[in-house]
Design a protein around this motif. Structure first.
Motif, PDB file in Angstrom:
ATOM      1  N   ILE A 257     -95.594 100.417  11.190  1.00  0.00           N
ATOM      2  CA  ILE A 257     -94.492  99.560  10.772  1.00  0.00           C
ATOM      3  C   ILE A 257     -93.662  99.217  12.007  1.00  0.00           C
ATOM      4  O   ILE A 257     -93.355 100.097  12.819  1.00  0.00           O
ATOM      5  N   ILE A 258     -93.295  97.946  12.169  1.00  0.00           N
ATOM      6  CA  ILE A 258     -92.406  97.532  13.253  1.00  0.00           C
ATOM      7  C   ILE A 258     -91.120  97.037  12.621  1.00  0.00           C
ATOM      8  O   ILE A 258     -91.107  96.023  11.912  1.00  0.00           O
ATOM      9  N   ASN A 259     -90.041  97.749  12.841  1.00  0.00           N
ATOM     10  CA  ASN A 259     -88.757  97.411  12.215  1.00  0.00           C
ATOM     11  C   ASN A 259     -87.605  97.723  13.165  1.00  0.00           C
ATOM     12  O   ASN A 259     -87.450  98.867  13.579  1.00  0.00           O
ATOM     13  N   PRO A 260     -86.779  96.715  13.509  1.00  0.00           N
ATOM     14  CA  PRO A 260     -86.918  95.274  13.258  1.00  0.00           C
ATOM     15  C   PRO A 260     -88.218  94.707  13.842  1.00  0.00           C
ATOM     16  O   PRO A 260     -88.781  95.266  14.776  1.00  0.00           O
ATOM     17  N   GLY A 261     -88.658  93.600  13.260  1.00  0.00           N
ATOM     18  CA  GLY A 261     -90.008  93.123  13.505  1.00  0.00           C
ATOM     19  C   GLY A 261     -90.218  92.413  14.824  1.00  0.00           C
ATOM     20  O   GLY A 261     -89.390  91.621  15.256  1.00  0.00           O
ATOM     21  N   GLN A 266     -87.718  90.090  11.466  1.00  0.00           N
ATOM     22  CA  GLN A 266     -87.123  90.499  10.197  1.00  0.00           C
ATOM     23  C   GLN A 266     -86.626  91.948  10.287  1.00  0.00           C
ATOM     24  O   GLN A 266     -87.074  92.724  11.125  1.00  0.00           O
ATOM     25  N   VAL A 267     -85.674  92.303   9.409  1.00  0.00           N
ATOM     26  CA  VAL A 267     -85.162  93.669   9.313  1.00  0.00           C
ATOM     27  C   VAL A 267     -85.435  94.151   7.894  1.00  0.00           C
ATOM     28  O   VAL A 267     -85.023  93.508   6.920  1.00  0.00           O
ATOM     29  N   GLN A 268     -86.117  95.273   7.773  1.00  0.00           N
ATOM     30  CA  GLN A 268     -86.519  95.744   6.451  1.00  0.00           C
ATOM     31  C   GLN A 268     -85.339  96.353   5.700  1.00  0.00           C
ATOM     32  O   GLN A 268     -84.506  97.055   6.281  1.00  0.00           O
ATOM     33  N   SER A 269     -85.301  96.108   4.411  1.00  0.00           N
ATOM     34  CA  SER A 269     -84.268  96.686   3.557  1.00  0.00           C
ATOM     35  C   SER A 269     -84.578  98.158   3.299  1.00  0.00           C
ATOM     36  O   SER A 269     -85.718  98.611   3.453  1.00  0.00           O
ATOM     37  N   ARG A 270     -83.582  98.893   2.882  1.00  0.00           N
ATOM     38  CA  ARG A 270     -83.780 100.293   2.547  1.00  0.00           C
ATOM     39  C   ARG A 270     -84.797 100.444   1.409  1.00  0.00           C
ATOM     40  O   ARG A 270     -85.652 101.333   1.438  1.00  0.00           O
ATOM     41  N   ARG A 271     -84.694  99.572   0.424  1.00  0.00           N
ATOM     42  CA  ARG A 271     -85.633  99.657  -0.695  1.00  0.00           C
ATOM     43  C   ARG A 271     -87.067  99.475  -0.229  1.00  0.00           C
ATOM     44  O   ARG A 271     -87.976 100.186  -0.676  1.00  0.00           O
ATOM     45  N   CYS A 302     -77.945  92.333   6.982  1.00  0.00           N
ATOM     46  CA  CYS A 302     -78.989  93.319   7.265  1.00  0.00           C
ATOM     47  C   CYS A 302     -78.397  94.538   7.962  1.00  0.00           C
ATOM     48  O   CYS A 302     -77.374  94.448   8.651  1.00  0.00           O
ATOM     49  N   GLN A 303     -79.091  95.635   7.815  1.00  0.00           N
ATOM     50  CA  GLN A 303     -78.695  96.882   8.466  1.00  0.00           C
ATOM     51  C   GLN A 303     -79.952  97.650   8.831  1.00  0.00           C
ATOM     52  O   GLN A 303     -80.919  97.674   8.068  1.00  0.00           O
ATOM     53  N   LYS A 309     -84.450 108.890   8.392  1.00  0.00           N
ATOM     54  CA  LYS A 309     -83.301 109.109   7.521  1.00  0.00           C
ATOM     55  C   LYS A 309     -83.672 108.854   6.067  1.00  0.00           C
ATOM     56  O   LYS A 309     -83.352 109.656   5.174  1.00  0.00           O
ATOM     57  N   VAL A 310     -84.334 107.738   5.800  1.00  0.00           N
ATOM     58  CA  VAL A 310     -84.737 107.412   4.438  1.00  0.00           C
ATOM     59  C   VAL A 310     -85.700 108.461   3.903  1.00  0.00           C
ATOM     60  O   VAL A 310     -85.610 108.884   2.741  1.00  0.00           O
TER      61      VAL A 310
END
Length: 451
Positions: A257-261, A266-271, A302-303, A309-310
């Motif tokens: 996974i690349i986040n932010p992309g 893009q920035v992935q949401s917590r969900r 975005c955050q 952490k998640v």
């Protein structure tokens, strides 16, 4: 000539066949035909030959040639070459963070510790780093896992970033940029032959490091496609599709996974992160979280949420079982210190025997550059509000990030003003991945020319 006659007479008196002489120097030995090369494209490692890395491929080589021609005074219809192939911030004019350079300078040349030109908080950090180095010198090897005090600082940084989630310095590996950590963990993960070869799931569009490393290791690249129509979102249903298809010809066991992309921004949401972690837990996948752009979030909607952490907040069923390696770097963020090659990798739930094998493998390279380790330390241990360097540091940091945010918005808007180009909102990272719509008439002409 007299010497030659004398030599012939001596040969005859001794019963030898006369030698051939001339008044010029002795004849040169016959030139042998060149032998066949040991190393050719056919005999080289086929996995290396299969590697492709477009970021520094033929187009970049050609750009370098054009740039040298401009320097030589060769006239072109333009005056400079703008390199947009890689996120090399300083090469594009971004100024370095003063405090980071001060600490690294003090570590590199300790005599400067006596200079009144350097602030005391920078000196405190430099002394601490040097005291952990062999001979108190940045020129000594460090432990293969990295300088101990720097790994401790990384662990404390992660704890602060993640709101108190514990981090163990023994799980921190300092690396030669994030790329080194990613390649290293992939080496440990890849095994098998034929249909049992390790499958590595990577996002498309992707950063070519992943496809290059997968080719070099003779693993299987498993593509999952980000949803362009929904701002390059990651859909778990697409992960399922890619995984089920890959099981027919490989053994998929890694999800990147690349986040932010990168390069999609893009920035992935917590969900979304929760869904990805649940998917990895359910399917038995090792997670690689490339989080080098965690400071580069521009959209107010975005955050950045770290996978670690998640993972912990989802409860012990996940946090005690999902194997995760996450990566950070000095090269991006607000620092842009690509050349120092500083980075770190944190591993979670790695079996002790595997961790020992990882340390063994990394010991072969001795250690990552110690100057890069020092730069990484400043990133995770920056000036605090009660220290002298804080006002200048925070001003420089915020100036860089606000400039990058402005450039991201400007790039997005300019692309969308061009007919036939559409660019999604740039939420983070340092890249845009626009879509180019080819006019139907151009497609028709191309098809005709092919026929």
């Amino acid at each position: 000539m007299r010497g030659g006659v004398r030599a012939v007479l001596q040969d005859l008196l001794r019963g030898h066949a006369p030698r051939s002489y001339s008044s010029s120097a002795a004849e040169a030995p016959a030139v042998r035909p060149p032998r066949d090369r040991i190393l050719t494209l056919q005999s080289m490692n086929p996995q290396v030959r299969a590697v492709e890395y477009a970021v520094r491929g033929p187009i970049v080589v050609k750009a370098g040639e054009i740039e040298r021609e401009l320097q030589q005074g060769i006239k072109k219809p333009f005056s400079e070459v703008i390199k947009a192939n890689i996120g090399d911030a300083h090469a594009m004019g971004q100024q370095p963070i003063t405090f980071l350079r001060q600490v690294v300078a003090l570590c590199t040349y300790p005599d400067l510790l006596d200079s009144p030109r350097f602030p005391e908080d920078a000196k405190v950090r430099a002394r601490r780093i040097l005291e952990s180095c062999g001979g108190q010198s940045l020129g000594s090897y460090s432990a293969s896992q990295g300088v101990t005090c720097i790994r401790e600082d990384v662990a404390r940084y992660i704890e602060r970033r993640d709101g108190g989630v514990p981090a163990d310095p023994d799980n921190i590996f300092l690396t030669t940029g994030a790329s080194d950590g990613i390649a290293s963990i992939l080496k440990i993960l890849v095994s098998g032959e034929g249909n049992s070869r390790t499958g590595v799931m990577i996002p498309i569009p992707q950063y070519p490091l992943y496809s290059a490393a997968i080719s070099e290791l003779n693993a299987v690249q498993v593509n999952y496609y980000l949803d362009e129509d929904h701002c390059w979102a990651l859909d778990v249903n697409e992960l399922k599709r890619a995984l089920n298809q890959a099981k027919q010809y490989s053994n998929p066991k890694v999800l990147c996974i690349i986040n932010p992309g990168n390069p999609t921004g893009q920035v992935q949401s917590r969900r979304c992160i929760e869904e990805v972690i649940h998917f990895a837990w359910k399917e038995g996948l090792f997670l690689l979280a490339d989080e080098v752009y965690q400071d580069n979030v521009y959209s107010q909607d975005c955050q950045f949420h770290s996978f670690k952490k998640v993972l912990y907040e989802m409860g012990p069923e996940y946090s005690s079982n999902v194997e995760l390696a996450s990566f950070h770097s000095t090269s991006k963020g607000y620092m842009g210190e690509c050349g120092y090659r500083g980075g770190y990798m944190e591993v979670l739930n790695l079996h002790p025997d595997i961790k020992a094998q990882l340390v063994k493998m990394l010991s072969v390279r001795l250690c990552p550059p110690v100057s890069g380790q020092a730069a990484m330390d400043v990133v995770v241990n920056p000036p605090q509000p009660n220290e002298d360097s804080y006002p200048q540091f925070i001003q420089e940091k915020e100036a860089v990030l606000s400039t990058l945010a402005h450039k991201a918005k400007l790039t997005e808007e300019l692309f969308n003003q061009v007919p036939g180009i559409k660019c999604n909102p740039l939420q983070g990272a340092m890249y845009a991945f626009p879509r180019v719509f080819i006019p139907p008439c151009a497609v028709e002409k191309a098809e005709v020319s092919v026929k």
